[in-house]
Design an enzyme around this catalytic site. Structure first.
Site, PDB file in Angstrom:
ATOM      1  N   GLY A  12       0.788  -1.236   0.000  1.00 53.43           N
ATOM      2  CA  GLY A  12       0.000   0.000   0.000  1.00 53.43           C
ATOM      3  C   GLY A  12       0.815   1.279   0.000  1.00 53.43           C
ATOM      4  N   SER A  13       2.060   1.226  -0.510  1.00 53.92           N
ATOM      5  CA  SER A  13       2.857   2.463  -0.492  1.00 53.92           C
ATOM      6  C   SER A  13       2.253   3.517  -1.426  1.00 53.92           C
ATOM      7  CB  SER A  13       4.316   2.180  -0.856  1.00 53.92           C
ATOM      8  OG  SER A  13       4.438   1.794  -2.200  1.00 53.92           O
ATOM      9  N   ASN A  14       1.680   3.098  -2.540  1.00 51.87           N
ATOM     10  CA  ASN A  14       1.018   4.067  -3.429  1.00 51.87           C
ATOM     11  C   ASN A  14      -0.237   4.636  -2.774  1.00 51.87           C
ATOM     12  OD1 ASN A  14       2.310   4.391  -6.230  1.00 51.87           O
ATOM     13  ND2 ASN A  14       2.497   2.205  -5.804  1.00 51.87           N
ATOM     14  N   ARG A  84      -5.507  -8.558  -9.051  1.00 47.88           N
ATOM     15  CA  ARG A  84      -6.469  -9.404  -9.764  1.00 47.88           C
ATOM     16  C   ARG A  84      -6.991  -8.644 -10.975  1.00 47.88           C
ATOM     17  NH1 ARG A  84      -8.787 -12.663  -5.588  1.00 47.88           N
ATOM     18  NH2 ARG A  84     -10.118 -13.653  -7.143  1.00 47.88           N
ATOM     19  N   HIS A 102       1.301   0.835 -13.365  1.00 49.12           N
ATOM     20  CA  HIS A 102       2.026  -0.378 -13.748  1.00 49.12           C
ATOM     21  C   HIS A 102       3.523  -0.075 -13.766  1.00 49.12           C
ATOM     22  CE1 HIS A 102       2.607  -4.261 -15.649  1.00 49.12           C
ATOM     23  NE2 HIS A 102       3.459  -3.677 -16.459  1.00 49.12           N
TER      24      HIS A 102
HETATM   25  C1  GRF Z   1       3.379  -0.983  -7.596  1.00 51.76           C
HETATM   26  O1  GRF Z   1       4.728  -1.129  -7.885  1.00 51.76           O
HETATM   27  C2  GRF Z   1       2.554  -0.908  -8.845  1.00 51.76           C
HETATM   28  O2  GRF Z   1       3.272  -0.497  -9.966  1.00 51.76           O
HETATM   29  C3  GRF Z   1       2.047  -2.306  -9.054  1.00 51.76           C
HETATM   30  O3  GRF Z   1       1.920  -2.845  -7.765  1.00 51.76           O
HETATM   31  C4  GRF Z   1       2.818  -2.205  -6.870  1.00 51.76           C
HETATM   32  C5  GRF Z   1       2.051  -1.844  -5.629  1.00 51.76           C
HETATM   33  O4  GRF Z   1       2.906  -1.428  -4.616  1.00 51.76           O
HETATM   34  N1  GRF Z   1       0.818  -2.300  -9.806  1.00 51.76           N
HETATM   35  P1  GRF Z   1       2.315  -0.797  -3.276  1.00 51.76           P
HETATM   36  O5  GRF Z   1       1.417  -1.832  -2.650  1.00 51.76           O
HETATM   37  O6  GRF Z   1       1.587   0.461  -3.644  1.00 51.76           O
HETATM   38  O7  GRF Z   1       3.516  -0.521  -2.431  1.00 51.76           O
END
Ligand code: GRF
Length: 199
Positions: A12-14, A84, A102
């Site tokens: 969940g870093s994003n 998914r 992505h």
């Molecule tokens: C990210 O690197 C994104 O590009 C991919 O999944 C990863 C999720 O990372 N779709 P996080 O859980 O947000 O750290």
């Protein structure tokens, strides 16, 4: 203010950077829920921020997902490491409302293990892409991209770290544009309208 639903399966870093961008006033939106398909780190972030969590229970989760989304009425669905594939039915119903990040410069290296694929191919640059989700895998119109260089010393871990650093700027910026209604789609091409409030 736009209503965002985030979907995740990982750490969940994003998701965390999107929440920070909202807190800082960079993004004019509100995360109304987190939807996950399994127990994952993103849930802890949602709990800390008092964001409701929905856990998809079934292997084929399309029906329950549509029900949850129907009750939430989001403006945008933000896939942030959701591992998914969404069925065409969901994508059709939320046409141009679902976005994904992505870890490659699309259309290169679609699908799983994009970072490993890039290393194996021997590319000198790779990066990340924010795009709308359509019926094909990692295929919809591209909103934003960023590049990182690949060094001979890079491992999948070090390269992913570099890419994620870029992701954490790229995704909030793209979501900011979406929330400000600055994004125009013509065919496959996305145009970003100027923000008159931006200095
Ligand atoms: C990210 O690197 C994104 O590009 C991919 O999944 C990863 C999720 O990372 N779709 P996080 O859980 O947000 O750290």
């Amino acid at each position: 203010m736009k209503k965002l639903v985030v979907m995740a399966s990982g750490k969940g870093s994003n998701f965390a950077t999107i929440l920070n961008a909202i807190k800082c006033g960079q993004v004019n939106g509100e995360v109304v829920a987190l939807i996950v398909d399994k127990d994952c780190g993103a849930m802890d972030i949602a709990k800390q921020n008092k964001i409701p969590i929905f856990l998809l229970k079934n292997r084929d989760f399309t029906k329950e997902l549509l029900q949850i989304l129907q009750s939430l009425q989001p403006d945008f669905i933000v896939l942030a490491g959701f591992m998914r594939i969404l069925k065409a039915m969901v994508v059709k119903q939320y046409h141009n409302k679902i976005v994904n990040i992505h870890p490659s410069i699309l259309p290169a290296f679609t699908g799983l293990n994009a970072v490993e694929q890039a290393l194996e191919y021997g590319v000198k640059i790779t990066g990340c892409t924010v795009h709308f989700v359509d019926e094909k895998l990692d295929h919809g119109p591209i909103i934003h991209q960023a590049v990182v260089s690949v060094s001979n010393q890079d491992s999948p871990q070090t390269l992913l770290k570099k890419i994620q650093k870029k992701e954490h700027k790229l995704y909030p910026q793209a979501i900011k544009w979406l929330c400000n209604d600055q994004v125009i789609i013509k065919g496959r091409t996305v145009y970003i309208k100027e923000d008159n409030n931006e200095s």
